[in-house]
Design an enzyme around this catalytic site. Structure first.
Site, short mmCIF file in Angstrom:
data_model
loop_
_atom_site.label_atom_id
_atom_site.label_comp_id
_atom_site.label_asym_id
_atom_site.label_seq_id
_atom_site.Cartn_x
_atom_site.Cartn_y
_atom_site.Cartn_z
N LYS A 53 41.06 57.58 18.51
CA LYS A 53 42.65 57.65 18.21
C LYS A 53 43.51 56.38 17.38
O LYS A 53 44.28 56.46 16.66
CB LYS A 53 43.50 57.86 19.47
CG LYS A 53 43.05 59.20 19.94
CD LYS A 53 43.38 59.47 21.52
CE LYS A 53 42.70 60.92 22.05
NZ LYS A 53 43.03 61.27 23.35
N GLN A 97 45.56 57.90 28.53
CA GLN A 97 44.30 58.73 28.56
C GLN A 97 44.05 59.00 29.83
O GLN A 97 43.84 58.28 30.70
CB GLN A 97 43.33 57.89 27.85
CG GLN A 97 42.12 58.29 27.81
CD GLN A 97 41.99 59.43 26.78
OE1 GLN A 97 42.48 59.30 25.38
NE2 GLN A 97 41.12 60.58 26.82
N ASP A 120 51.00 63.97 23.43
CA ASP A 120 50.16 64.79 24.12
C ASP A 120 50.77 66.18 24.50
O ASP A 120 49.84 67.21 24.52
CB ASP A 120 49.31 64.01 25.46
CG ASP A 120 48.19 63.57 25.31
OD1 ASP A 120 47.50 63.94 24.15
OD2 ASP A 120 47.70 62.86 25.95
#
Ligand code: NAP
Length: 281
Positions: A53, A97, A120
């Site tokens: 990412k 994460q 997200d």
């Protein structure tokens, strides 16, 4: 033989579009989108994902920061970090994460992220917006699947879509996105009669996390098959949730694993970060 849906190529196009828009934003508004990634502990897979990412963000011209904390961080300390990122005007997207260590309530952390920075798409407000059919940041993997279906010129309206898996990050949002596109949607889980349901699907999206769970012979001839599964076998090979060879004999189009949905997730994360930076939800 089914047409291969090339996620790598589509993801490259999404990234190229994002990069061009970032250059325009910088030139016209002096604005550089910023993505902050929070990683806790030493989970090896998380490290790989976060590196991917960060790399993508840098390649596309974003500012990106990794906030790596020891697994012993307290919940309060992590909440304080998220609040600090919420308040930072240079940070447009925040990604925590997962998984987080057991002593931390992941849902609390996710709910603390500013929903407008929730790239997200996991915040309850964004999940609610999706469920109500309102604009909002959407989870990246199902968003990537929708893009693949569009690129494959797959008609959704009025057709039967079956989603295998009901997780909050893939299966459920996927089903809602397909519903919003006017498909007739069925969601399957462990108690479902999979051969029967799968056999009805014009569009089949599988996100179960079970290697080759879906047998090729169950698939309706001509169906479009999207395999979200990423399962590492003992020999190190990555396989999906669908028996690829036999499914390719019946499907009209299918995603490979790897090279299908996988590359789309990061590409859509970049797209979401740009959206968050421009307030364009
Ligand atoms: P998850 O949270 O474990 O959810 C799995 C879902 O599949 C659950 O709803 C479960 O049903 C269902 N399921 C499991 N075994 C089943 C069976 N035998 N029959 C019917 N349904 C079954 O997984 P997830 O996070 O959604 O991820 C699913 C897969 O997608 C994994 O392989 C993951 O690695 C992959 N993934 C890939 C990407 C990507 O970027 N390509 C992103 C995210 C996830 P119950 O609810 O009844 O337990």
């Amino acid at each position: 033989m089914a047409q291969l849906i090339d996620g790598k190529a589509v993801a490259a196009r999404v990234r190229a579009d994002v990069k061009a828009e970032v250059e325009r934003l910088k030139a016209q508004r002096g604005l550089t989108p910023g993505l902050a990634v929070v990683r806790v502990g030493e989970d090896p897979a998380s490290k790989i994902y976060v590196n991917g990412k960060k790399k993508a963000a840098q390649e596309l011209g974003f500012n990106s920061w990794e906030h790596h904390r020891d697994a012993s961080i307290s919940q309060d300390e992590l909440l304080a970090l998220v609040r600090q990122l919420n308040a930072d005007p240079a940070v447009h997207g925040i990604l925590v994460q997962l998984p987080l260590p057991r002593h931390i309530d992941a849902e609390l952390i996710i709910s603390t992220v500013n929903p407008e920075k929730d790239v997200d798409g996991f915040h309850p407000l964004n999940a609610g917006r999706l469920s109500l059919g309102r604009p909002g940041l959407r989870p990246c993997t199902p968003l990537g699947v929708m893009r693949l279906l569009e690129e494959a010129k797959c008609e959704l309206s009025g057709r039967r879509a079956v989603v295998v898996g009901r997780s909050n990050i893939v299966g459920k949002p996927q089903a809602l996105m397909l519903l919003q596109a006017d498909a007739t949607v069925t969601i399957c889980h462990r108690k479902s009669d999979l051969p029967r349901e799968v056999g009805q699907a014009d569009i089949l999206v599988v996100a179960a996390g079970v290697p080759e769970l879906i047998r090729g012979e169950w698939i309706k001839p001509g169906a479009v098959v999207i395999d979200v599964g990423q399962n590492r076998k003992a020999d190190g090979k990555l396989v999906g949730d669908v028996e690829f060879q036999s499914a390719s004999q019946r499907a009209s189009a299918i995603t490979p694993v790897p090279g299908g949905v996988g590359p789309m997730t990061i590409a859509m994360l970049m797209r979401n970060t740009l959206t968050a930076a421009t307030g364009g939800v």
